[in-house]
Design an enzyme around this catalytic site. Structure first.
Site, PDB file in Angstrom:
ATOM      1  N   ASP A  32       5.798  40.777   5.580  1.00 27.59           N
ATOM      2  CA  ASP A  32       6.459  39.862   4.652  1.00 27.59           C
ATOM      3  C   ASP A  32       7.755  40.504   4.179  1.00 27.59           C
ATOM      4  OD1 ASP A  32       6.840  37.550   3.191  1.00 27.59           O
ATOM      5  OD2 ASP A  32       5.077  37.796   1.930  1.00 27.59           O
ATOM      6  N   ASP A  33       8.626  39.697   3.608  1.00 25.97           N
ATOM      7  CA  ASP A  33       9.888  40.228   3.107  1.00 25.97           C
ATOM      8  C   ASP A  33       9.672  41.086   1.870  1.00 25.97           C
ATOM      9  OD1 ASP A  33       9.157  38.036   1.519  1.00 25.97           O
ATOM     10  OD2 ASP A  33      11.142  37.128   1.516  1.00 25.97           O
TER      11      ASP A  33
ATOM     12  N   ASP B  98       5.499  41.153  -4.414  1.00 28.43           N
ATOM     13  CA  ASP B  98       5.877  41.054  -5.820  1.00 28.43           C
ATOM     14  C   ASP B  98       4.672  41.447  -6.681  1.00 28.43           C
ATOM     15  OD1 ASP B  98       6.582  40.174  -8.422  1.00 28.43           O
ATOM     16  OD2 ASP B  98       7.799  38.550  -7.649  1.00 28.43           O
TER      17      ASP B  98
END
Length: 161
Positions: A92-93, A96
């Site tokens: 994933d980028d 969070d």
């Protein structure tokens, strides 16, 4: 309420950071494939797949945000080709809070998890990442932005006082 910080990532920087991630992952191979978490993980997955010479790309879609508003995660597309994740890289980028990765880890418990960027709350859920940013930083990825003038930080802070 504290205003979030924004960190803009350019296409060039994303490519460099994706390649740096591939350097960290090369010893994990050969891989059966890569699972890109859509949408943010698609472009980093393409960069890493090229660098690791991996041709099998699967995707999964976990919907957690509507613009900048966080909601309950929904599996819109499961990563069926990856089985239990053994031999697969999940990419994933950004991690969070880790909400998305918690869902995917239940689907693919044996996979290796990597992100380009990591925030402190989600960092324990990722095995490999490149850059850590503060929890209050909102990363603006190149697919979400366009180039335009912005005032210097000092002037923007003065206007907010």
């Amino acid at each position: 309420m504290v205003q979030p910080r924004y960190y803009t990532v350019s296409w060039d920087q994303l490519h460099r950071d994706g390649k740096a991630l591939a350097w960290r992952l090369v010893e994990k191979g050969p891989l059966k494939g890569i699972v890109a978490i859509t949408r943010g993980g698609l472009i980093p997955a393409a960069i890493v797949a090229r660098e690791l010479d991996c041709r099998m790309i699967e995707s999964t879609s976990i919907i957690t945000y509507d613009e900048e508003v966080k909601g309950e995660p929904v599996v819109a597309k499961p990563p069926t080709a990856a089985g239990d994740g053994e031999g697969w890289l999940v990419l994933d980028d950004l991690v969070d809070t880790g909400t998305t990765l918690k869902v995917v880890r239940k689907l693919l418990p044996k996979a290796h998890y990597a992100t380009v960027y990591a925030k402190p709350a989600g960092k324990p859920l990722v095995d490999t990442f490149v850059t850590e940013v503060s929890q209050d930083t909102w990363i603006l990825f190149p697919w979400d932005t366009e180039q335009q003038f912005v005032p210097p930080i000092a002037k923007a802070n003065a206007a907010g006082k």
